[in-house]
Design a protein around this motif. Structure first.
Motif, PDB file in Angstrom:
ATOM      1  N   ASN A 154       0.810  -1.222   0.000  1.00  0.00           N
ATOM      2  CA  ASN A 154       0.000   0.000   0.000  1.00  0.00           C
ATOM      3  C   ASN A 154       0.842   1.270   0.000  1.00  0.00           C
ATOM      4  O   ASN A 154       0.349   2.340  -0.344  1.00  0.00           O
ATOM      5  CB  ASN A 154      -0.941   0.009   1.210  1.00  0.00           C
ATOM      6  CG  ASN A 154      -2.139  -0.898   1.012  1.00  0.00           C
ATOM      7  OD1 ASN A 154      -2.265  -1.546  -0.024  1.00  0.00           O
ATOM      8  ND2 ASN A 154      -3.007  -0.966   2.002  1.00  0.00           N
ATOM      9  N   ALA A 155       2.113   1.180   0.406  1.00  0.00           N
ATOM     10  CA  ALA A 155       2.982   2.355   0.413  1.00  0.00           C
ATOM     11  C   ALA A 155       3.209   2.894  -0.990  1.00  0.00           C
ATOM     12  O   ALA A 155       3.539   4.071  -1.158  1.00  0.00           O
ATOM     13  CB  ALA A 155       4.316   2.011   1.059  1.00  0.00           C
TER      14      ALA A 155
ATOM     15  N   ARG B  27      -4.007   6.185  -2.496  1.00  0.00           N
ATOM     16  CA  ARG B  27      -4.872   6.107  -1.322  1.00  0.00           C
ATOM     17  C   ARG B  27      -6.317   5.926  -1.778  1.00  0.00           C
ATOM     18  O   ARG B  27      -6.783   6.545  -2.728  1.00  0.00           O
ATOM     19  CB  ARG B  27      -4.736   7.368  -0.475  1.00  0.00           C
ATOM     20  CG  ARG B  27      -4.928   8.667  -1.233  1.00  0.00           C
ATOM     21  CD  ARG B  27      -4.695   9.867  -0.354  1.00  0.00           C
ATOM     22  NE  ARG B  27      -4.695  11.107  -1.129  1.00  0.00           N
ATOM     23  CZ  ARG B  27      -4.477  12.305  -0.615  1.00  0.00           C
ATOM     24  NH1 ARG B  27      -4.239  12.426   0.678  1.00  0.00           N
ATOM     25  NH2 ARG B  27      -4.487  13.377  -1.376  1.00  0.00           N
TER      26      ARG B  27
ATOM     27  N   GLN C 196       4.171   9.225   6.286  1.00  0.00           N
ATOM     28  CA  GLN C 196       4.516   7.959   5.632  1.00  0.00           C
ATOM     29  C   GLN C 196       5.897   8.070   5.001  1.00  0.00           C
ATOM     30  O   GLN C 196       6.195   9.010   4.274  1.00  0.00           O
ATOM     31  CB  GLN C 196       3.488   7.620   4.556  1.00  0.00           C
ATOM     32  CG  GLN C 196       3.739   6.275   3.899  1.00  0.00           C
ATOM     33  CD  GLN C 196       2.683   5.955   2.848  1.00  0.00           C
ATOM     34  OE1 GLN C 196       1.716   6.681   2.680  1.00  0.00           O
ATOM     35  NE2 GLN C 196       2.881   4.868   2.146  1.00  0.00           N
TER      36      GLN C 196
ATOM     37  N   ASN D 159       0.595   7.097  -2.818  1.00  0.00           N
ATOM     38  CA  ASN D 159       1.220   7.257  -1.506  1.00  0.00           C
ATOM     39  C   ASN D 159       2.719   7.519  -1.596  1.00  0.00           C
ATOM     40  O   ASN D 159       3.263   8.342  -0.856  1.00  0.00           O
ATOM     41  CB  ASN D 159       0.967   6.009  -0.652  1.00  0.00           C
ATOM     42  CG  ASN D 159      -0.475   5.921  -0.191  1.00  0.00           C
ATOM     43  OD1 ASN D 159      -1.113   6.934   0.073  1.00  0.00           O
ATOM     44  ND2 ASN D 159      -1.000   4.707  -0.112  1.00  0.00           N
ATOM     45  N   SER D 160       3.422   6.816  -2.487  1.00  0.00           N
ATOM     46  CA  SER D 160       4.870   6.987  -2.586  1.00  0.00           C
ATOM     47  C   SER D 160       5.242   8.384  -3.081  1.00  0.00           C
ATOM     48  O   SER D 160       6.232   8.968  -2.632  1.00  0.00           O
ATOM     49  CB  SER D 160       5.473   5.916  -3.505  1.00  0.00           C
ATOM     50  OG  SER D 160       4.879   5.959  -4.784  1.00  0.00           O
TER      51      SER D 160
ATOM     52  N   ARG E  86       3.391  11.115  -2.631  1.00  0.00           N
ATOM     53  CA  ARG E  86       3.093  12.020  -1.521  1.00  0.00           C
ATOM     54  C   ARG E  86       4.183  11.934  -0.454  1.00  0.00           C
ATOM     55  O   ARG E  86       4.628  12.944   0.097  1.00  0.00           O
ATOM     56  CB  ARG E  86       1.727  11.662  -0.931  1.00  0.00           C
ATOM     57  CG  ARG E  86       1.182  12.715   0.019  1.00  0.00           C
ATOM     58  CD  ARG E  86      -0.301  12.540   0.297  1.00  0.00           C
ATOM     59  NE  ARG E  86      -0.579  11.265   0.935  1.00  0.00           N
ATOM     60  CZ  ARG E  86      -1.124  10.216   0.316  1.00  0.00           C
ATOM     61  NH1 ARG E  86      -1.438  10.315  -0.964  1.00  0.00           N
ATOM     62  NH2 ARG E  86      -1.365   9.096   0.956  1.00  0.00           N
ATOM     63  N   SER E  87       4.628  10.720  -0.175  1.00  0.00           N
ATOM     64  CA  SER E  87       5.696  10.527   0.811  1.00  0.00           C
ATOM     65  C   SER E  87       6.977  11.232   0.372  1.00  0.00           C
ATOM     66  O   SER E  87       7.624  11.922   1.175  1.00  0.00           O
ATOM     67  CB  SER E  87       5.962   9.031   1.004  1.00  0.00           C
ATOM     68  OG  SER E  87       7.113   8.806   1.778  1.00  0.00           O
TER      69      SER E  87
END
Length: 691
Positions: free
Chosen positions: A38-39, A43, A220, A293-294, A296-297
């Motif tokens: 999920n990372a 999302r 994250q 997500n990656s 955004r991280s």
């Protein structure tokens, strides 16, 4: 004041206390990294929801390993006996209470497949179990029989091998490159130590700060963003150091007291460094609005790195330099009252050449960048699972063997989560979907409420055919559909959405920062346009390298967005450094003269900064992950184009051709127009000549 007589000691003490207090936390960053699937997913995506729902089916999550036996000829009894013996050995490695599947023979009778359910706990443990399986399969394999261990568990293990030493490898490679370039830039055996030490201070607090945000604020952090973080700190930190030290050297020639010289250097370059850091930080922060997500991280983690890099370069670096004194520049020590060392002839010649025919210069440079940009039109987007690594690990080879002898999705079926009451209906709907080979019930939750279905797809897990099948399943079934094919589809959809949302936002916030810094509207619009042109040129040039040199079959979906954000945010730095100095000189010497002085004054330091930043991102090109290598190529090439063509020729030529109106509607534009009527007339004559 960091350069003050007392302030320097206070700053040094503060940094030493902070590093000692938080240094232990820097080594814990790996503990909070999210390495789950999920990372790297959007999302709220269905595939991410499936991964979350799977936790309800079993306390101990399982990851299947798929052992593939293949031969060029036909399988014989000796091979089958060997596989049965291996199955017995595999049972000792399998998760407790789980059964190793019977050997499944391919229709062409050239391959056998065995599925071993493994406990999916710590990545290091999974990697050890995969190595044990590979050792068992290889130990007694007869001549002519190939054995590979693949499947999701093997992919986890191979990824762990890649990411396990990524941070250390990147830090050592980046540090080495920065040190070499600083030695070449300063030609001093001492001076390079000071920016390197300041970057080291910044990196410690960056890692500690990132750990604290991840641990207590829900930030994250994944292995990819953690790796980019250190490169970013080294790159931008060294850039700011080069600019400050260059200005400090100038002031040491003008002022006898080194404390006063540092105060003047900070005062005159501080706003440009602040604007640069603010632009990069705000641009990266825009990635916080991305769905993946990656991405955004990487953006939010990058903001922390830029903030600490900026803080170190305007506090601890000035303090260290002032404490040490002038001797740090040895053997080229700047003496008070002495003329600065001649280091500008090349940039003066470039400036004069551009000033002679500014319109021809910017048209020629725009044509060159435009030609490169056209090469981006043939960009093939998307990498299959087998193309993720520059050197194929065994899990990828195993997947290729499976696709050659079995239905492509046999080792990695799509996962469907439905209510148990609807399971039969969902099974029939899935079986009637084009592209689905087989549907089985994989598991039920302990309370019996949910059922997990496994749908074997005809296409390879991340092929277009498999994505189409997933879309069809989602239309027919009332329940989330996940798995590799679904994840690839969700990433593709989210990337398109992120480009539409994040790109305009980055352009807007960067424009606002430039308007604040330059107190103008025309200049910021021109500068922003040149950076966008540079980005497309970098994308086109990278595409040529990817296709003709590296042999990549496509470009990862995240590259256009991440490349854009990094290049616009970082590329605008050099325009800020240049135009901040040009504005300062134009207010004293007039517009045209100000452009030439600004170019010659900043040419050397900006070129050095561009080379350092490009070299740090070039480190990614040697990494085993294709996506990270591609990002390194795009950013590196873009920075070089921006440094040697856009900032050197395109921007000065446009500024000269536009004239004092370049600063409109600010006060400087009106002041220059009133003060330089002859210059304005010459500009109009030059415009008529060009027409």
């Amino acid at each position: 004041m960091p350069g003050g007589r007392r302030g320097k000691w206070l700053v040094l003490a503060t940094w030493l206390i902070a590093v000692m207090a938080f240094g232990a936390l820097a080594g814990k960053l790996g503990e909070v990294q999210d390495t789950s699937a999920n990372a790297f997913l959007p999302r709220g995506a269905e595939s991410a929801l499936v991964n979350t729902e799977l936790e309800k089916f079993r306390t101990d999550e399982l990851a299947p390993a798929v052992v593939v036996y293949s031969t060029e000829g036909t399988l014989d009894d000796r091979v089958r006996s060997e596989v049965e013996a291996d199955r017995a050995a595999f049972a000792k490695v399998a998760a407790q209470g789980e059964q190793v599947s019977p050997a499944v023979e391919s229709k062409d009778r050239k391959a056998l497949m065995v599925v071993v359910p493994l406990l999916n706990d710590e990545q290091a443990e999974v990697a050890d179990r995969i190595e044990e399986l590979r050792g068992i399969a290889d130990a007694q394999a007869p001549p002519g029989l190939d054995t590979q261990v693949g499947g999701p568990a093997a992919s986890i293990a191979d990824a762990f091998t890649v990411f396990g030493h990524l941070d250390g490898t990147l830090m050592m490679a980046t540090g080495f490159i920065v040190v070499v370039l600083l030695l070449l830039t300063y030609r001093s055996p001492v001076l390079w130590l000071f920016p390197a030490l300041a970057v080291a201070f910044a990196s410690v607090l960056t890692q500690a700060g990132t750990y604290l945000f991840a641990k207590y604020a829900g930030l994250q952090v994944d292995p990819q963003s953690s790796g980019v973080l250190m490169v970013l700190v080294f790159g931008v930190g060294t850039d700011y150091a080069l600019l400050l030290i260059a200005r400090y050297r100038e002031e040491l020639h003008r002022l006898e007291d080194r404390h006063e010289a540092m105060k003047a250097a900070l005062r005159r370059s501080g706003s440009a460094i602040l604007a640069s850091a603010g632009t990069v930080a705000v641009g990266l922060a825009c990635l916080g609005f991305a769905d993946i997500n990656s991405s955004r991280s990487m953006g939010l983690v990058g903001v922390i790195g830029v903030a600490f890099g900026f803080l170190a370069m305007v506090t601890i670096l000035p303090a260290l330099l002032v404490i040490a004194g002038r001797w740090v520049f040895w053997p080229l020590v700047p003496r008070h009252g002495a003329a600065p060392r001649a280091s500008r002839p090349i940039w003066e010649r470039v400036g004069k050449s551009v000033a002679a025919r500014p319109r021809r210069s910017w048209i020629a440079s725009l044509a060159a960048t435009g030609a490169l940009a056209l090469c981006a039109l043939g960009l093939d987007m998307g990498l299959s699972q087998t193309d993720w690594f520059q050197t194929k690990p065994e899990s990828v080879v195993a997947q290729e063997k499976l696709s050659a002898h079995f239905p492509s999705g046999a080792a990695d079926p799509a996962t469907i989560i439905v209510k148990t009451a609807d399971a039969d209906e969902a099974t029939r709907a899935a079986q009637g979907t084009k592209g689905v080979v087989e549907v089985t019930t994989a598991a039920r939750t302990a309370d019996g409420e949910l059922t997990q279905l496994a749908a074997v797809l005809a296409g390879e897990p991340d092929s277009e055919a498999a994505k189409s099948t997933v879309e069809a399943l989602r239309e027919k079934i009332d329940g989330p559909v996940g798995g590799t094919a679904a994840q690839a589809l969700d990433k593709e959809t989210a990337t398109a959405r992120d480009l539409k949302v994040v790109v305009p936002l980055v352009l807007l916030v960067v424009l606002l920062v430039l308007v604040w810094l330059l107190k103008s509207l025309v200049a910021p619009l021109v500068l922003l346009a040149t950076v966008v042109v540079s980005y497309f040129a970098a994308l086109g040039a990278s595409n040529l390298i990817f296709e003709n040199v590296m042999g990549y079959p496509g470009v990862d979906w995240t590259i256009p967005l991440l490349g854009f954000v990094f290049l616009v945010a970082l590329g605008i730095d050099y325009n800020i450094f240049l135009m901040h100095r040009v504005k300062e000189e134009a207010a004293v010497h007039g517009h045209d003269r100000g452009v030439l002085i600004g170019l010659s004054s900043t040419g050397g330091v900006i070129t050095s900064a561009g080379l350092v930043l490009a070299a740090t991102f070039a480190v990614f090109a040697g990494l085993p992950l294709v996506a990270m290598a591609q990002m390194g190529f795009v950013v590196c090439i873009g920075i070089l184009i921006d440094t040697f063509l856009v900032r050197t020729v395109l921007v000065p030529a446009l500024a000269l051709d536009i004239g004092p109106r370049f600063w409109a509607p600010g006060a400087l534009s009106k002041e220059l127009a009133a003060r330089e009527p002859k210059a304005s007339a010459r500009a109009e004559e030059r415009e008529l000549e060009n027409v």
